[in-house]
Write a protein that holds these residues in place. Structure first.
Motif, PDB file in Angstrom:
ATOM      1  N   SER A   1       0.944  -1.192  -0.204  1.00 11.16           N
ATOM      2  CA  SER A   1      -0.072  -0.175   0.081  1.00 11.16           C
ATOM      3  C   SER A   1       1.136   1.222   0.119  1.00 11.16           C
ATOM      4  O   SER A   1       1.816   1.266   0.670  1.00 11.16           O
TER       5      SER A   1
ATOM      6  N   LEU B   1      -3.093   9.306   0.342  1.00 10.02           N
ATOM      7  CA  LEU B   1      -3.854   8.157   1.031  1.00 10.02           C
ATOM      8  C   LEU B   1      -4.917   7.940  -0.646  1.00 10.02           C
ATOM      9  O   LEU B   1      -6.046   8.648  -0.601  1.00 10.02           O
ATOM     10  N   ASN B   2      -4.510   6.790  -1.468  1.00 13.53           N
ATOM     11  CA  ASN B   2      -5.690   6.386  -2.315  1.00 13.53           C
ATOM     12  C   ASN B   2      -6.259   8.133  -3.404  1.00 13.53           C
ATOM     13  O   ASN B   2      -4.667   7.912  -3.904  1.00 13.53           O
TER      14      ASN B   2
ATOM     15  N   LYS C   1      -5.482  13.214   2.409  1.00 10.75           N
ATOM     16  CA  LYS C   1      -5.878  13.245   4.047  1.00 10.75           C
ATOM     17  C   LYS C   1      -4.418  13.384   5.272  1.00 10.75           C
ATOM     18  O   LYS C   1      -3.549  14.216   5.092  1.00 10.75           O
TER      19      LYS C   1
ATOM     20  N   ASP D   1      -6.234   9.855   9.518  1.00 10.16           N
ATOM     21  CA  ASP D   1      -7.023   9.344   8.518  1.00 10.16           C
ATOM     22  C   ASP D   1      -6.007   7.717   8.158  1.00 10.16           C
ATOM     23  O   ASP D   1      -6.527   6.578   7.924  1.00 10.16           O
ATOM     24  N   ILE D   2      -4.829   7.893   8.854  1.00  8.98           N
ATOM     25  CA  ILE D   2      -3.541   6.440   8.520  1.00  8.98           C
ATOM     26  C   ILE D   2      -3.868   5.543   8.647  1.00  8.98           C
ATOM     27  O   ILE D   2      -3.987   4.065   8.607  1.00  8.98           O
TER      28      ILE D   2
ATOM     29  N   GLU E   1      -7.322   4.068   9.637  1.00  9.83           N
ATOM     30  CA  GLU E   1      -8.691   3.667   9.037  1.00  9.83           C
ATOM     31  C   GLU E   1      -7.825   3.314   7.969  1.00  9.83           C
ATOM     32  O   GLU E   1      -8.368   2.076   7.940  1.00  9.83           O
ATOM     33  N   PHE E   2      -7.312   4.113   6.776  1.00  9.33           N
ATOM     34  CA  PHE E   2      -6.414   3.550   5.585  1.00  9.33           C
ATOM     35  C   PHE E   2      -5.626   2.128   6.289  1.00  9.33           C
ATOM     36  O   PHE E   2      -5.815   1.642   4.783  1.00  9.33           O
TER      37      PHE E   2
ATOM     38  N   SER F   1      -8.096  -1.095   6.261  1.00 13.94           N
ATOM     39  CA  SER F   1      -9.488  -0.699   5.439  1.00 13.94           C
ATOM     40  C   SER F   1      -8.555  -1.632   4.442  1.00 13.94           C
ATOM     41  O   SER F   1      -8.868  -2.808   3.583  1.00 13.94           O
ATOM     42  N   GLU F   2      -6.696  -1.426   3.816  1.00 14.11           N
ATOM     43  CA  GLU F   2      -6.257  -1.608   3.223  1.00 14.11           C
ATOM     44  C   GLU F   2      -6.418  -3.194   3.551  1.00 14.11           C
ATOM     45  O   GLU F   2      -5.933  -4.330   2.982  1.00 14.11           O
TER      46      GLU F   2
END
Lengths: 194, 122
Positions: free
Chosen positions: B28, B52-53, B57, B61-62, B64-65, B68-69
């Motif tokens: 990622s 991110l994506n 961000k 937010d990391i 959560e990122f 999800s990854e």
């Protein structure tokens, strides 16, 4: 009336040319960029419930590398240039002359190699918030290079091959003999960057 | 093979001891750099941003990122997940240290600092 017209054949002579042209176009237009980078494993976050006892490391076993916000490097108590860092790290890891001020060694039994004096030295890397990323990577790179060269030397002495040419088991043995010990201190704002 | 749109501009630092990132599916990306186009600069300024994506961000937010990854990967691959940090060479370490701390908190410990391969400095 008889239809004398024949169905005309399609001239397929240039088909090969067209397909080659397409082939070459896609060959050129496709990028298969492989990402490269310096790989590291971060230390896990300490548990907040339990107090972290300060680690006891003898002074001789620790080399402090500090990179200031002006990208100056200090290693082992003296200001040095990036070009000197690798050699300094190497002498620290190897301690060939068993110097009193350089790291201790501990005899460890390792598969394949047998007993080997493993250095207890730890390189502690600290940087300021204002240090440039470029410098940080250069320092990380030099330290990695020092470890890789030491591993190469040990591999050459034990197996007569370079580290990268060894098989899995041999590589693991060398990794045990020369562990990559770079510790990154908990960040702190030393010179008050941004 | 298609890659996400990059909203930040960066020139990667170069290094000699780089390793290839095998298995792209386990990787990622976190991109850090200045906003890349004039329109983006007008909106966001020139301070370095974290992407991110496909949007900007913040460090918050990391967590959560990463979660999800990690969910995208199969159970057995999760331990192998690598975060590739692509940051501009001119970035200050402050923002990168923050990202690293977040990654430690998210327990994504395998990182790769993206760098181009060179044969030596000078």
């Amino acid at each position: 009336m008889i239809d004398k017209r024949k169905i005309q054949e399609i001239n397929a002579g240039s088909m090969a040319d067209i397909s080659f042209l397409l082939l070459i176009f896609f060959l050129v237009a496709t990028t298969m960029n492989v990402d490269t980078g310096i790989q590291r494993v971060l230390p896990p976050m300490p548990d907040e419930s339990q107090k972290q006892a300060p680690m006891d490391i003898k002074k001789r076993n620790l080399m402090l590398v500090f990179v200031s916000k002006f990208d100056h490097i200090m290693a082992g108590g003296e200001a040095i240039d990036i070009s000197q860092l690798k050699e300094k790290a190497k002498t620290f890891i190897l301690n060939a002359s068993n110097d009193e001020d350089l790291p201790e060694k501990e005899i460890v039994k390792i598969d394949i190699i047998g007993d080997y004096p493993v250095s207890k030295g730890v390189i502690s890397l600290q940087n300021d918030r204002g240090t440039s990323y470029n410098m940080y990577i250069m320092v990380q790179n030099e330290l990695t290079r020092a470890f890789n060269e030491v591993r190469d030397e040990v591999a050459q002495a034990k197996f007569g091959k370079k580290f990268t040419e060894l098989d899995e088991d041999q590589r693991k043995a060398i990794q045990k003999a020369v562990p990559l010990k770079i510790s990154e201190a908990e960040p702190r704002n030393i010179e008050g960057g941004e | 093979m298609r890659e996400q749109e990059v909203l930040v501009k960066f020139t990667l630092p170069s290094a000699t001891e780089v390793q290839k990132l095998e298995k792209k599916s386990l990787v990622s990306y976190i991109q850090i750099g200045q906003p890349s186009t004039k329109a983006l600069v007008a909106k966001w300024g020139t301070a370095p941003r974290i992407q991110l994506n496909d949007s900007y961000k913040t460090t918050q937010d990391i967590l959560e990122f990463v979660a999800s990854e990690r969910d995208k990967l199969s159970e057995s691959d999760r331990a192998q997940m690598t975060i590739c940090i692509k940051a501009d060479a001119m970035t200050r370490m402050g923002i990168i240290t923050d990202v690293k701390q977040e990654l430690r908190r998210a327990n994504a410990l395998k990182v790769s600092y993206a760098a181009a391969k060179t044969l030596g400095y000078e």
